[in-house]
Design an enzyme around this catalytic site. Structure first.
Site, short mmCIF file in Angstrom:
data_model
loop_
_atom_site.label_atom_id
_atom_site.label_comp_id
_atom_site.label_asym_id
_atom_site.label_seq_id
_atom_site.Cartn_x
_atom_site.Cartn_y
_atom_site.Cartn_z
N CYS A 150 43.47 50.68 -10.68
CA CYS A 150 42.41 51.53 -10.11
C CYS A 150 41.58 50.80 -9.05
O CYS A 150 40.74 51.41 -8.40
CB CYS A 150 41.52 52.10 -11.22
SG CYS A 150 40.42 50.87 -11.97
N VAL B 208 36.05 29.89 -3.17
CA VAL B 208 35.99 30.97 -4.16
C VAL B 208 35.20 30.53 -5.40
O VAL B 208 35.11 31.26 -6.37
CB VAL B 208 37.42 31.42 -4.58
CG1 VAL B 208 38.21 31.93 -3.37
CG2 VAL B 208 38.20 30.29 -5.29
N GLN C 104 35.13 29.79 2.84
CA GLN C 104 36.49 30.06 2.36
C GLN C 104 36.57 29.78 0.86
O GLN C 104 37.59 30.04 0.24
CB GLN C 104 37.48 29.15 3.09
CG GLN C 104 37.50 29.34 4.59
CD GLN C 104 38.28 28.23 5.29
OE1 GLN C 104 39.50 28.29 5.38
NE2 GLN C 104 37.59 27.23 5.76
N ALA D 288 30.18 15.62 3.18
CA ALA D 288 29.27 16.74 3.43
C ALA D 288 27.95 16.56 2.68
O ALA D 288 26.88 16.83 3.22
CB ALA D 288 29.94 18.04 3.00
N SER E 146 40.09 21.97 6.38
CA SER E 146 41.21 21.37 7.13
C SER E 146 41.54 22.21 8.35
O SER E 146 42.28 21.75 9.23
CB SER E 146 42.43 21.23 6.22
OG SER E 146 42.78 22.49 5.70
N HIS F 220 37.49 34.51 1.23
CA HIS F 220 38.72 34.43 0.43
C HIS F 220 38.50 34.89 -1.01
O HIS F 220 39.37 34.70 -1.86
CB HIS F 220 39.29 33.00 0.46
CG HIS F 220 39.87 32.63 1.79
ND1 HIS F 220 40.15 31.34 2.18
CD2 HIS F 220 40.22 33.40 2.86
CE1 HIS F 220 40.64 31.32 3.41
NE2 HIS F 220 40.69 32.56 3.85
C1 BJW Z 1 35.56 16.63 2.84
C2 BJW Z 1 35.16 16.05 1.67
C3 BJW Z 1 33.82 15.73 1.60
C4 BJW Z 1 37.34 16.47 1.48
N1 BJW Z 1 33.06 16.00 2.63
N2 BJW Z 1 34.86 16.92 3.90
C5 BJW Z 1 51.85 30.89 10.56
C6 BJW Z 1 50.91 30.65 11.54
C7 BJW Z 1 49.61 31.15 11.42
C8 BJW Z 1 49.25 31.90 10.33
C9 BJW Z 1 50.20 32.13 9.35
C10 BJW Z 1 51.48 31.64 9.46
N3 BJW Z 1 52.17 32.03 8.37
C11 BJW Z 1 51.35 32.73 7.55
C12 BJW Z 1 50.15 32.79 8.15
C13 BJW Z 1 48.96 33.44 7.63
C14 BJW Z 1 48.32 32.64 6.51
C15 BJW Z 1 48.06 31.22 6.98
O1 BJW Z 1 47.06 30.92 7.59
N4 BJW Z 1 48.95 30.29 6.70
C16 BJW Z 1 48.82 28.91 7.19
C17 BJW Z 1 48.68 27.96 6.00
C18 BJW Z 1 49.99 28.61 8.05
N5 BJW Z 1 47.09 33.32 6.23
C19 BJW Z 1 47.05 34.36 5.43
O2 BJW Z 1 48.02 34.77 4.83
C20 BJW Z 1 45.71 35.04 5.34
N6 BJW Z 1 45.86 36.41 5.52
C21 BJW Z 1 46.28 36.91 6.68
O3 BJW Z 1 46.48 36.20 7.64
O4 BJW Z 1 46.43 38.26 6.69
C22 BJW Z 1 47.14 38.83 7.79
C23 BJW Z 1 48.61 38.60 7.49
C24 BJW Z 1 49.21 39.43 6.60
C25 BJW Z 1 50.56 39.24 6.32
C26 BJW Z 1 51.27 38.21 6.91
C27 BJW Z 1 50.63 37.36 7.80
C28 BJW Z 1 49.29 37.57 8.10
C29 BJW Z 1 45.11 34.84 3.96
C30 BJW Z 1 44.77 33.43 3.69
C31 BJW Z 1 44.25 33.29 2.28
C32 BJW Z 1 44.01 31.86 1.90
N7 BJW Z 1 43.76 31.81 0.52
C33 BJW Z 1 43.50 30.52 -0.09
C34 BJW Z 1 43.42 30.84 -1.60
C35 BJW Z 1 44.30 30.14 -2.52
C36 BJW Z 1 44.15 30.58 -3.94
C37 BJW Z 1 42.82 30.26 -4.61
O5 BJW Z 1 41.91 29.60 -4.10
O6 BJW Z 1 42.69 30.66 -5.76
O7 BJW Z 1 42.24 30.00 0.31
S1 BJW Z 1 44.62 29.24 0.38
C38 BJW Z 1 43.45 27.93 0.39
O8 BJW Z 1 43.27 27.38 1.72
C39 BJW Z 1 42.14 28.59 0.02
C40 BJW Z 1 41.18 27.96 0.98
O9 BJW Z 1 40.04 28.76 1.13
C41 BJW Z 1 42.00 27.80 2.22
C42 BJW Z 1 41.46 26.79 3.19
O10 BJW Z 1 41.48 25.51 2.67
P1 BJW Z 1 40.28 24.50 2.98
O11 BJW Z 1 39.03 25.05 2.45
O12 BJW Z 1 40.30 24.16 4.43
O13 BJW Z 1 40.66 23.26 2.06
P2 BJW Z 1 41.65 22.04 2.33
O14 BJW Z 1 41.97 21.41 1.02
O15 BJW Z 1 42.78 22.44 3.17
O16 BJW Z 1 40.78 21.03 3.19
C43 BJW Z 1 39.68 20.34 2.65
C44 BJW Z 1 39.01 19.57 3.77
O17 BJW Z 1 37.85 18.97 3.27
C45 BJW Z 1 39.88 18.44 4.34
O18 BJW Z 1 39.85 18.52 5.76
C46 BJW Z 1 39.20 17.16 3.86
O19 BJW Z 1 39.27 16.11 4.81
C47 BJW Z 1 37.78 17.63 3.71
N8 BJW Z 1 36.99 16.92 2.71
N9 BJW Z 1 36.30 15.95 0.84
C48 BJW Z 1 33.56 16.58 3.76
N10 BJW Z 1 33.37 15.15 0.51
ZN ZN Z 2 41.42 49.85 -13.68
#
Ligand code: BJW
Ligand code: ZN
Length: 327
Positions: free
Chosen positions: A132, A105, A103, A233, A191, A121
């Site tokens: 374009c 970037v 996930q 990790a 998470s 992502h």
């Molecule tokens: C360690 C550690 C160490 C720390 N060792 N561990 C309601 C219900 C269900 C779904 C939805 C909803 N409402 C909306 C949605 C859909 C939405 C969604 O899921 N929302 C939820 C938040 C509720 N999803 C989307 O919109 C996705 N698209 C989609 O579903 O399309 C269909 C659709 C279209 C239209 C409407 C609805 C659906 C797209 C999701 C895109 C996510 N993008 C981001 C990018 C942000 C911008 C950027 O980066 O520039 O991706 S959000 C952000 O979260 C990023 C990450 O990849 C993603 C996940 O986070 P991650 O990696 O889990 O990080 P953290 O910080 O949350 O966790 C870190 C973990 O590490 C923790 O557990 C720590 O304990 C641990 N840790 N240090 C080991 N050293």
């Molecule tokens: Zn262009």
């Protein structure tokens, strides 16, 4: 079960696995110094998601969004892959079938040498034209605002999947297939609250895979997976690898890998390792230098200095130099 027992269990499962799929999140890059999203020191504590990580936010104020990305690009540009990234890059060569779903970037998996991966992502080092659709690499830090497309001159945006946007169907399909057809799945540093990525572990588990979580803190997965290992990790993932004992199939695959596979360290059962040479392979060298670098000076069994060490399948020892204890 102690953490060491858990690591042994994962090692045993990996030894017998043909297909391994890994899902990573921000936690794997946390040990490289890249901020996570959620939690006490996460990015979302200080920024409102809907003001920055949605297409509506970009339409409303593209300058603000680009300023945020410039700030993040500056942080990430200074970071290096850590031993967990390196261990996964090494792991892809050890199995008949391996897929890394990230996930993140930040590009650190690629920098560590991973090639069998889906960056579901997106990639902070790519931009996409709002007119374009052309996608191009851009490593400028800071990127001049407003950044323009090299083909048509119109505004470009980060090539990142924001909330409410769909994932690339090819990468999603590949990832889903990998989740549903693996023997072992590792879920590292996420998470587990963002969909559809959060579905891959349940997919794998339903299809019969042995699902292992590695996370610093408990998550929604902790209670449902076969095994949850709590910790950093960058410590646990290389430990699994260092102690990895390849089964017959794995050894065959390693031998097919050619001479460079042999120029590594053999990790012995008791944790000893022997330096055997320089692989000439950048991915291996990252693993070697990060493993050496992560040893805390003065800790029991720490390496005396940063040697280039490489981790090998059993028995493939050439030119052994003095044995070192890894851990
Ligand atoms: C360690 C550690 C160490 C720390 N060792 N561990 C309601 C219900 C269900 C779904 C939805 C909803 N409402 C909306 C949605 C859909 C939405 C969604 O899921 N929302 C939820 C938040 C509720 N999803 C989307 O919109 C996705 N698209 C989609 O579903 O399309 C269909 C659709 C279209 C239209 C409407 C609805 C659906 C797209 C999701 C895109 C996510 N993008 C981001 C990018 C942000 C911008 C950027 O980066 O520039 O991706 S959000 C952000 O979260 C990023 C990450 O990849 C993603 C996940 O986070 P991650 O990696 O889990 O990080 P953290 O910080 O949350 O966790 C870190 C973990 O590490 C923790 O557990 C720590 O304990 C641990 N840790 N240090 C080991 N050293
Ligand atoms: Zn262009």
């Amino acid at each position: 079960m102690t953490r060491e027992d858990g690591i042994d269990e994962v090692r045993a499962r990996l030894s017998n696995a043909r297909a391994v799929t890994v899902l990573t999140g921000a936690g794997i890059s946390a040990d490289s110094g890249v901020p996570t999203f959620r939690g006490a020191d996460g990015l979302w504590r200080n920024f409102r998601v809907e003001e920055l990580a949605t297409p509506e936010a970009f339409a409303r104020d593209s300058r603000l969004v680009w300023e945020w990305y410039n700030w993040r690009r500056e942080i990430i540009a200074a970071k290096l892959p850590n031993p967990a990234h390196a261990a996964l890059a090494d792991m892809e060569r050890r199995f008949d079938r391996f897929w890394l779903i990230t996930q993140n970037v930040d590009g650190l998996h690629r920098q560590a040498g991973s090639t069998k991966l889906s960056e579901i992502h997106g990639d902070i080092w790519k931009v996409r034209c709002t007119a374009c659709g052309r996608v191009e690499e851009n490593r400028e830090v800071p990127i001049p605002i407003p950044p323009a497309c090299s083909a048509c001159g119109k505004l470009v945006r980060p090539h990142i999947v924001w909330f409410g946007e769909s994932l690339d169907p090819v990468e999603f399909g590949r990832s889903q297939e990998a989740a549903q057809s693996c023997d072992v799945m590792l879920i590292i540093g996420t998470s587990g609250v963002v969909y559809p990525a959060a579905m891959f572990a349940p997919f794998a588990q339903t299809a019969g895979a042995f699902v292992v979580e590695i996370n610093r803190d408990p998550t929604p997965y902790t209670e449902i997976v076969a095994l949850s290992l709590q910790g950093r990790a960058s410590e646990i993932v290389p430990q699994q690898l260092l102690k990895l004992r390849l089964g017959e199939r794995g050894r065959d695959a390693a031998q097919r890998g050619g001479a460079r596979t042999e120029l590594r360290v053999a990790a012995e059962d008791d944790g000893d390792a022997v330096i055997v040479g320089d692989s000439g392979d950048p991915a291996q060298d990252v693993l070697a230098s990060t493993l050496a670098g992560m040893q805390r000076p003065g800790a029991p069994g720490a390496l005396a200095k940063s040697e280039r060490i490489l981790v090998a399948p059993d028995g493939l020892v050439c030119d052994p130099r003095p044995a070192l204890r890894l851990g």
